[in-house]
Design a protein around this motif. Sequence first.
Motif, PDB file in Angstrom:
ATOM      1  N   VAL A 206       0.869  -1.179   0.000  1.00 33.07           N
ATOM      2  CA  VAL A 206       0.000   0.000   0.000  1.00 33.07           C
ATOM      3  C   VAL A 206       0.905   1.229   0.000  1.00 33.07           C
ATOM      4  O   VAL A 206       1.722   1.400   0.919  1.00 33.07           O
ATOM      5  CB  VAL A 206      -0.907   0.040   1.246  1.00 33.07           C
ATOM      6  CG1 VAL A 206      -1.809   1.283   1.220  1.00 33.07           C
ATOM      7  CG2 VAL A 206      -1.750  -1.225   1.348  1.00 33.07           C
ATOM      8  N   SER A 207       0.802   2.048  -1.043  1.00 31.31           N
ATOM      9  CA  SER A 207       1.680   3.215  -1.140  1.00 31.31           C
ATOM     10  C   SER A 207       0.883   4.502  -1.049  1.00 31.31           C
ATOM     11  O   SER A 207      -0.239   4.594  -1.550  1.00 31.31           O
ATOM     12  CB  SER A 207       2.429   3.210  -2.478  1.00 31.31           C
ATOM     13  OG  SER A 207       3.361   2.171  -2.524  1.00 31.31           O
ATOM     14  N   GLY A 208       1.492   5.483  -0.414  1.00 27.15           N
ATOM     15  CA  GLY A 208       0.850   6.787  -0.275  1.00 27.15           C
ATOM     16  C   GLY A 208       1.630   7.855  -1.016  1.00 27.15           C
ATOM     17  O   GLY A 208       2.844   7.751  -1.202  1.00 27.15           O
ATOM     18  N   GLY A 209       0.934   8.900  -1.428  1.00 27.52           N
ATOM     19  CA  GLY A 209       1.561   9.976  -2.188  1.00 27.52           C
ATOM     20  C   GLY A 209       1.571  11.296  -1.445  1.00 27.52           C
ATOM     21  O   GLY A 209       1.277  11.369  -0.241  1.00 27.52           O
ATOM     22  N   ARG A 210       1.886  12.321  -2.196  1.00 28.54           N
ATOM     23  CA  ARG A 210       1.971  13.687  -1.689  1.00 28.54           C
ATOM     24  C   ARG A 210       0.673  14.100  -0.990  1.00 28.54           C
ATOM     25  O   ARG A 210       0.668  14.827  -0.008  1.00 28.54           O
ATOM     26  CB  ARG A 210       2.200  14.620  -2.879  1.00 28.54           C
ATOM     27  CG  ARG A 210       2.464  16.052  -2.519  1.00 28.54           C
ATOM     28  CD  ARG A 210       2.340  17.021  -3.707  1.00 28.54           C
ATOM     29  NE  ARG A 210       2.844  16.579  -4.984  1.00 28.54           N
ATOM     30  CZ  ARG A 210       4.057  16.871  -5.465  1.00 28.54           C
ATOM     31  NH1 ARG A 210       4.878  17.597  -4.777  1.00 28.54           N
ATOM     32  NH2 ARG A 210       4.419  16.438  -6.657  1.00 28.54           N
ATOM     33  N   ILE A 268      -1.876   8.835  -5.394  1.00 22.61           N
ATOM     34  CA  ILE A 268      -0.662   8.895  -6.216  1.00 22.61           C
ATOM     35  C   ILE A 268      -1.105   9.092  -7.656  1.00 22.61           C
ATOM     36  O   ILE A 268      -1.954   8.354  -8.155  1.00 22.61           O
ATOM     37  CB  ILE A 268       0.153   7.590  -6.074  1.00 22.61           C
ATOM     38  CG1 ILE A 268       0.750   7.522  -4.663  1.00 22.61           C
ATOM     39  CG2 ILE A 268       1.244   7.491  -7.143  1.00 22.61           C
ATOM     40  CD1 ILE A 268       1.587   6.294  -4.389  1.00 22.61           C
ATOM     41  N   SER A 269      -0.528  10.104  -8.326  1.00 19.80           N
ATOM     42  CA  SER A 269      -1.020  10.443  -9.665  1.00 19.80           C
ATOM     43  C   SER A 269      -0.664   9.387 -10.705  1.00 19.80           C
ATOM     44  O   SER A 269      -1.379   9.199 -11.676  1.00 19.80           O
ATOM     45  CB  SER A 269      -0.474  11.810 -10.097  1.00 19.80           C
ATOM     46  OG  SER A 269       0.942  11.794 -10.096  1.00 19.80           O
ATOM     47  N   GLY A 270       0.489   8.712 -10.509  1.00 21.84           N
ATOM     48  CA  GLY A 270       0.881   7.696 -11.488  1.00 21.84           C
ATOM     49  C   GLY A 270       1.824   8.250 -12.543  1.00 21.84           C
ATOM     50  O   GLY A 270       1.720   7.914 -13.721  1.00 21.84           O
ATOM     51  N   ALA A 271       2.775   9.090 -12.128  1.00 17.96           N
ATOM     52  CA  ALA A 271       3.809   9.591 -13.030  1.00 17.96           C
ATOM     53  C   ALA A 271       4.569   8.407 -13.610  1.00 17.96           C
ATOM     54  O   ALA A 271       4.682   7.353 -12.980  1.00 17.96           O
ATOM     55  CB  ALA A 271       4.776  10.503 -12.269  1.00 17.96           C
ATOM     56  N   ILE A 272       5.097   8.622 -14.814  1.00 18.92           N
ATOM     57  CA  ILE A 272       5.780   7.548 -15.534  1.00 18.92           C
ATOM     58  C   ILE A 272       6.880   6.907 -14.681  1.00 18.92           C
ATOM     59  O   ILE A 272       7.094   5.702 -14.719  1.00 18.92           O
ATOM     60  CB  ILE A 272       6.307   8.121 -16.865  1.00 18.92           C
ATOM     61  CG1 ILE A 272       6.574   7.034 -17.878  1.00 18.92           C
ATOM     62  CG2 ILE A 272       7.516   9.019 -16.697  1.00 18.92           C
ATOM     63  CD1 ILE A 272       6.582   7.550 -19.307  1.00 18.92           C
ATOM     64  N   GLN A 273       7.549   7.728 -13.852  1.00 21.30           N
ATOM     65  CA  GLN A 273       8.652   7.191 -13.036  1.00 21.30           C
ATOM     66  C   GLN A 273       8.115   6.363 -11.872  1.00 21.30           C
ATOM     67  O   GLN A 273       8.807   5.496 -11.355  1.00 21.30           O
ATOM     68  CB  GLN A 273       9.528   8.321 -12.490  1.00 21.30           C
ATOM     69  CG  GLN A 273      10.155   9.213 -13.549  1.00 21.30           C
ATOM     70  CD  GLN A 273       9.285  10.395 -13.935  1.00 21.30           C
ATOM     71  OE1 GLN A 273       8.149  10.513 -13.466  1.00 21.30           O
ATOM     72  NE2 GLN A 273       9.797  11.258 -14.789  1.00 21.30           N
ATOM     73  N   HIS A 274       6.905   6.657 -11.422  1.00 12.19           N
ATOM     74  CA  HIS A 274       6.310   5.823 -10.369  1.00 12.19           C
ATOM     75  C   HIS A 274       5.852   4.491 -10.978  1.00 12.19           C
ATOM     76  O   HIS A 274       6.110   3.423 -10.411  1.00 12.19           O
ATOM     77  CB  HIS A 274       5.147   6.539  -9.676  1.00 12.19           C
ATOM     78  CG  HIS A 274       4.649   5.781  -8.473  1.00 12.19           C
ATOM     79  ND1 HIS A 274       5.297   5.822  -7.257  1.00 12.19           N
ATOM     80  CD2 HIS A 274       3.612   4.916  -8.321  1.00 12.19           C
ATOM     81  CE1 HIS A 274       4.673   5.022  -6.400  1.00 12.19           C
ATOM     82  NE2 HIS A 274       3.644   4.457  -7.022  1.00 12.19           N
TER      83      HIS A 274
END
Lengths: 322, 279
Positions: A206-210, A268-274
């Motif tokens: 489970v990951s969290g973002g900004r 989490i927006s899902g940026a290409i690097q993520h």
Amino acid sequence: MTDVLVVAEVSEGQPRKATLSAISFAKAVAEGTGGAFDILSIGDGAESAAGALTGFGARKVLHTEIGGGYVSETFAPTVAAAAGGYGVVTACASSFGKDLLPRVASKLDAGVASDISSVAVEGGDILYTRPMYAGNVFGTLKITTPVQVVTVRQSEFEPAAESGGASPVEAFGAVDGGDAAGRIEVVNLEVVKSERPGLTEADVVVSGGRSLKSAENFENVLEPLVDALNAAMGASRAAVDAGYVPNDLQVGQTGKVVAPKLYIAVGISGAIQHLAGMKGSKTIVAINKDREAPIAQVADYFLVADLFDAVPAMTEEVKKLK
Amino acid sequence: MKILVPVKRVSDPENANKVKVSGDGSQVTADGLEYTMNPFDEWSLEAALRLTENGSNKERVGEIVLVSIGPADASQIIRKGLAMGAERGIHIEAEDENLDSHVVAQVIAAIAKEENVDVVFLGKQSADGDSNVAGTKVAEMLGWPLVNYAMSIATDAEGKTFTVKRELDFGQQTVKVTGPVVFTSSDRILQPESVKNGVTPADFAYPESDGARHTPIRNIMQAKKKPIDQKSFADLGVEPKRVNEYVKFELPPARSGETTFVESVAELVEKLHTDAKVI
Ligand SMILES: Cc1cc2nc3c(=O)[nH]c(=O)nc-3n(C[C@H](O)[C@H](O)[C@H](O)COP(=O)(O)OP(=O)(O)OC[C@H]3O[C@@H](n4cnc5c(N)ncnc54)[C@H](O)[C@@H]3O)c2cc1C
Ligand SMILES: Nc1ncnc2c1ncn2[C@@H]1O[C@H](COP(=O)(O)O)[C@@H](O)[C@H]1O
């Protein structure tokens, strides 16, 4: 016939689990070419770690005690010396393997295939396949030097299982690190301890973002869900940069690469690097208030909601299942 | 302090999902994508700039030499670095297909020796190849210590020893290292107080940002006057012989299945439990 040397990663007298992925790779190459594999356990506590590595089918397990904490300068000369006679030298593509093995390769004038996701033996060639362009292209390569150095992606190589037998254990003498080793010294190592499953080993992440906005929210909002699912906790770079969680939780191109059965991206927006670090997960869930967020490209399930409502509610629902 | 910063020309990493593979799988094509400075190199360049300036008034107190190995227009990547504040550039013309981390490392090591630098500051990886190899090879070729994944760097007053914190998978390691030395950087090197050089006032903090400094037009104009030397492999005594030979490129398999949008937490948990069977 290619013999393989596996460099084991040692922590507190035990091999780290990452080593078992490198052993799986070594077995595949040894089987495919009719060769054998050996293991070199190196570092502080190497001898006792060697004892834990005798059941995997290695022809022998070598060990070299090196104190003073890990730096490539003190480890590489010994690994290079031990590598004589092997066609392939390998370790997991952890920070240890990625830091150490190119230095070993340079000593041996060897090419490096880094962070490979699979291997095949075809004719006389060993073909290494590896993700490139943040996981958007897979390239397959051959190495043309007599010794080949390879680091393997932990999420793509199942940890080797013990196969019985008892490989003989031998001491291997440490080689002096020379001038470079004399100019670097470990001052301190801050190890992040956690009771939770490791990020690269867990079935659920489970990951969290900004959007979690603070360390307190990671603790009070996200952690209960993490624990209800017996999951590992991860994070986006933005959350790490903001200091909400330590760097070892970062998932992505510059963080860890994970491929659990279930990955839940919270805010989490899902940026290409993520995506580069998690799109190999089996089932992907996004919880995001923006249904247009790019994470939708890879999500199997997308809950459009405010995480501050959804996550506590989900924690309760999950607990009901147990 | 004199720092060598290698900067690679890569196809725009923010659009890496748009790269294609030629029909026969022999090449990756980035048609239509712009080329940019490898972002990992941009971070390292920013850190190198902070090591060689007085942060409070931006006065230069050291020298940065940039090197790029690549086609003719790699020189534009060098220009960008010059506009950010580096003093000079060196361009070694080569086709990307003929390079690998081994050849690149040989070139960088040769220039580091020729230029007699105190620090080589590379990116940890190329955003196209994602190899993460060249920096470490350079260090070994030079026989220098190496600190990969530096998240903070503090120098002593003479700029000879460095206290560096670096990111590892399981925590953070602090090392003390005496130059000359090779560094690569982690994401955190851009944080406001990550670099302390003994010249910039100790309480100075750079602005929060998640990238390197922007370059005003004036700097871009001035950078046109800064020198870029053209050199060849032969000039450097390097035989450009690759050791990695790619035989095939493929696109990853597309993820199967559509995205199912769910309206409630109960529905999500139900689906994960009974359909996906993952909880
Ligand atoms: C070279 C390079 C390497 C990088 N490596 C990595 C890497 O390894 N890992 C990584 O993660 N990033 C990496 N990045 C950074 C990456 O580009 C993104 O900036 C980062 O992933 C964004 O993190 P985020 O999704 O948490 O934040 P944002 O992009 O700001 O997204 C926040 C999301 O939360 C949603 N949201 C906001 N509030 C709520 C709420 N209350 N409830 C529900 N949803 C909400 C928003 O809709 C948005 O989608 C890298 C960048 C570069 C240039
Ligand atoms: N063609 C190049 N020109 C200049 N620097 C390069 C080049 N290729 C790689 N590098 C440097 O080496 C680092 C690591 O590259 P790699 O081993 O390809 O992942 C990059 O971040 C750059 O700093």
